[in-house]
Design a protein around this motif. Structure first.
Motif, PDB file in Angstrom:
ATOM      1  N   HIS A  12      26.505  25.472  14.067  1.00  0.00           N
ATOM      2  CA  HIS A  12      27.475  24.606  13.387  1.00  0.00           C
ATOM      3  C   HIS A  12      27.080  23.141  13.522  1.00  0.00           C
ATOM      4  O   HIS A  12      27.108  22.402  12.538  1.00  0.00           O
ATOM      5  N   VAL A  13      26.713  22.717  14.714  1.00  0.00           N
ATOM      6  CA  VAL A  13      26.363  21.308  14.936  1.00  0.00           C
ATOM      7  C   VAL A  13      25.196  20.905  14.041  1.00  0.00           C
ATOM      8  O   VAL A  13      25.244  19.885  13.345  1.00  0.00           O
ATOM      9  N   VAL A  14      24.157  21.712  14.042  1.00  0.00           N
ATOM     10  CA  VAL A  14      22.957  21.383  13.258  1.00  0.00           C
ATOM     11  C   VAL A  14      23.265  21.385  11.760  1.00  0.00           C
ATOM     12  O   VAL A  14      22.878  20.459  11.036  1.00  0.00           O
ATOM     13  N   THR A  15      23.982  22.394  11.290  1.00  0.00           N
ATOM     14  CA  THR A  15      24.265  22.467   9.856  1.00  0.00           C
ATOM     15  C   THR A  15      25.292  21.429   9.425  1.00  0.00           C
ATOM     16  O   THR A  15      25.227  20.920   8.306  1.00  0.00           O
ATOM     17  N   GLU A  16      26.213  21.067  10.320  1.00  0.00           N
ATOM     18  CA  GLU A  16      27.220  20.049   9.971  1.00  0.00           C
ATOM     19  C   GLU A  16      26.568  18.680   9.824  1.00  0.00           C
ATOM     20  O   GLU A  16      26.933  17.911   8.935  1.00  0.00           O
ATOM     21  N   ILE A  17      25.621  18.372  10.674  1.00  0.00           N
ATOM     22  CA  ILE A  17      24.896  17.105  10.535  1.00  0.00           C
ATOM     23  C   ILE A  17      24.144  17.077   9.209  1.00  0.00           C
ATOM     24  O   ILE A  17      24.154  16.082   8.484  1.00  0.00           O
ATOM     25  N   ASP A  18      23.519  18.188   8.862  1.00  0.00           N
ATOM     26  CA  ASP A  18      22.818  18.277   7.579  1.00  0.00           C
ATOM     27  C   ASP A  18      23.803  18.113   6.415  1.00  0.00           C
ATOM     28  O   ASP A  18      23.542  17.358   5.472  1.00  0.00           O
ATOM     29  N   ARG A  19      24.945  18.803   6.491  1.00  0.00           N
ATOM     30  CA  ARG A  19      25.945  18.689   5.415  1.00  0.00           C
ATOM     31  C   ARG A  19      26.455  17.259   5.288  1.00  0.00           C
ATOM     32  O   ARG A  19      26.626  16.744   4.176  1.00  0.00           O
ATOM     33  N   THR A  20      26.692  16.607   6.416  1.00  0.00           N
ATOM     34  CA  THR A  20      27.201  15.234   6.393  1.00  0.00           C
ATOM     35  C   THR A  20      26.198  14.288   5.742  1.00  0.00           C
ATOM     36  O   THR A  20      26.573  13.452   4.910  1.00  0.00           O
ATOM     37  N   THR A  21      24.953  14.439   6.090  1.00  0.00           N
ATOM     38  CA  THR A  21      23.899  13.607   5.494  1.00  0.00           C
ATOM     39  C   THR A  21      23.822  13.832   3.984  1.00  0.00           C
ATOM     40  O   THR A  21      23.745  12.880   3.199  1.00  0.00           O
ATOM     41  N   ARG A  22      23.873  15.102   3.587  1.00  0.00           N
ATOM     42  CA  ARG A  22      23.836  15.407   2.154  1.00  0.00           C
ATOM     43  C   ARG A  22      25.106  14.931   1.450  1.00  0.00           C
ATOM     44  O   ARG A  22      25.059  14.485   0.299  1.00  0.00           O
ATOM     45  N   ALA A  23      26.242  15.006   2.127  1.00  0.00           N
ATOM     46  CA  ALA A  23      27.502  14.564   1.522  1.00  0.00           C
ATOM     47  C   ALA A  23      27.461  13.086   1.184  1.00  0.00           C
ATOM     48  O   ALA A  23      27.924  12.674   0.118  1.00  0.00           O
ATOM     49  N   VAL A  24      26.901  12.281   2.065  1.00  0.00           N
ATOM     50  CA  VAL A  24      26.771  10.842   1.798  1.00  0.00           C
ATOM     51  C   VAL A  24      25.929  10.629   0.536  1.00  0.00           C
ATOM     52  O   VAL A  24      26.313   9.851  -0.352  1.00  0.00           O
ATOM     53  N   ALA A  25      24.822  11.330   0.442  1.00  0.00           N
ATOM     54  CA  ALA A  25      23.950  11.187  -0.729  1.00  0.00           C
ATOM     55  C   ALA A  25      24.669  11.637  -2.003  1.00  0.00           C
ATOM     56  O   ALA A  25      24.554  10.984  -3.055  1.00  0.00           O
ATOM     57  N   GLU A  26      25.414  12.731  -1.926  1.00  0.00           N
ATOM     58  CA  GLU A  26      26.132  13.235  -3.109  1.00  0.00           C
ATOM     59  C   GLU A  26      27.207  12.248  -3.555  1.00  0.00           C
ATOM     60  O   GLU A  26      27.369  11.996  -4.744  1.00  0.00           O
ATOM     61  N   LEU A  27      27.921  11.675  -2.614  1.00  0.00           N
ATOM     62  CA  LEU A  27      28.941  10.686  -2.975  1.00  0.00           C
ATOM     63  C   LEU A  27      28.319   9.446  -3.596  1.00  0.00           C
ATOM     64  O   LEU A  27      28.817   8.933  -4.601  1.00  0.00           O
ATOM     65  N   LYS A  28      27.233   8.971  -2.998  1.00  0.00           N
ATOM     66  CA  LYS A  28      26.561   7.789  -3.558  1.00  0.00           C
ATOM     67  C   LYS A  28      26.056   8.044  -4.967  1.00  0.00           C
ATOM     68  O   LYS A  28      26.027   7.140  -5.793  1.00  0.00           O
ATOM     69  N   ALA A  29      25.672   9.283  -5.249  1.00  0.00           N
ATOM     70  CA  ALA A  29      25.168   9.641  -6.572  1.00  0.00           C
ATOM     71  C   ALA A  29      26.295  10.019  -7.538  1.00  0.00           C
ATOM     72  O   ALA A  29      26.044  10.304  -8.708  1.00  0.00           O
ATOM     73  N   GLY A  30      27.536  10.046  -7.039  1.00  0.00           N
ATOM     74  CA  GLY A  30      28.665  10.390  -7.894  1.00  0.00           C
ATOM     75  C   GLY A  30      28.813  11.878  -8.152  1.00  0.00           C
ATOM     76  O   GLY A  30      29.506  12.282  -9.086  1.00  0.00           O
ATOM     77  N   ASN A  31      28.190  12.694  -7.330  1.00  0.00           N
ATOM     78  CA  ASN A  31      28.234  14.151  -7.505  1.00  0.00           C
ATOM     79  C   ASN A  31      29.393  14.747  -6.711  1.00  0.00           C
ATOM     80  O   ASN A  31      29.199  15.395  -5.686  1.00  0.00           O
ATOM     81  N   ILE A  32      30.593  14.559  -7.220  1.00  0.00           N
ATOM     82  CA  ILE A  32      31.783  14.981  -6.499  1.00  0.00           C
ATOM     83  C   ILE A  32      31.870  16.500  -6.377  1.00  0.00           C
ATOM     84  O   ILE A  32      32.354  17.023  -5.367  1.00  0.00           O
TER      85      ILE A  32
END
Length: 153
Positions: free
Chosen positions: A38-58
């Motif tokens: 969970h810790v490893v995948t949550e960090i990955d998800r969080t990093t990707r979430a920032v990129a998706e938000l910045k790109a407007g990919n809600i």
């Protein structure tokens, strides 16, 4: 500590998912292995979430929210009947983009991203299902997206 002889790290946050997959079998305790996953995948998800938000990919952000809750439920095991009931009911509404638990302590809360046109249906149907399955009347708070914190001077 089970990983350190095979991968010199200070904490799990230093591992990519691929790194973790390569060493996860060194963790003998299955509960600890799920928690680490969970810790490893949550960090990955969080990093990707920032990129998706910045790109407007809600929509992609919403999928990451869903995956986060599922991991909190299955791997970290910190959700419960009430939180899972609320999230499951929320995901049934067509206008729900993503839903996950947030917080804890007093029983927790969920956060859902819902399209404007589905908010009334969301409150009505999710509230009804939640009460039917838990005996608790849920509270709903509708928030609007703002600019966030920023320097004003």
């Amino acid at each position: 500590d089970a990983i350190k002889p095979f991968k010199n790290i200070k904490n799990l946050g230093e591992l990519s998912i691929a790194d973790f997959d390569a060493v996860k079998d060194k963790i003998e305790d299955e509960t600890v292995k799920r928690r680490a996953k969970h810790v490893v995948t949550e960090i990955d998800r969080t990093t990707r979430a920032v990129a998706e938000l910045k790109a407007g990919n809600i929509a992609s952000f919403g999928l990451l929210m869903n995956a986060s809750h599922d991991s909190l439920r299955d791997d970290y095991e910190v959700t419960g009947h009430e939180l899972d009931t609320m999230v499951n009911a929320a995901r049934k509404i067509e206008g729900t983009i993503g839903a996950r638990m947030t917080g804890g302590g007093f029983g927790g809360s969920t956060v859902s991203i819902v399209r404007d046109e589905a908010v009334e249906e969301f409150i009505e149907k999710v509230g009804k299902e939640y009460t039917e399955k838990t005996g608790i009347k849920g509270e709903f708070y509708v928030a609007e997206i703002g600019d966030g914190g920023h320097k004003v001077l």
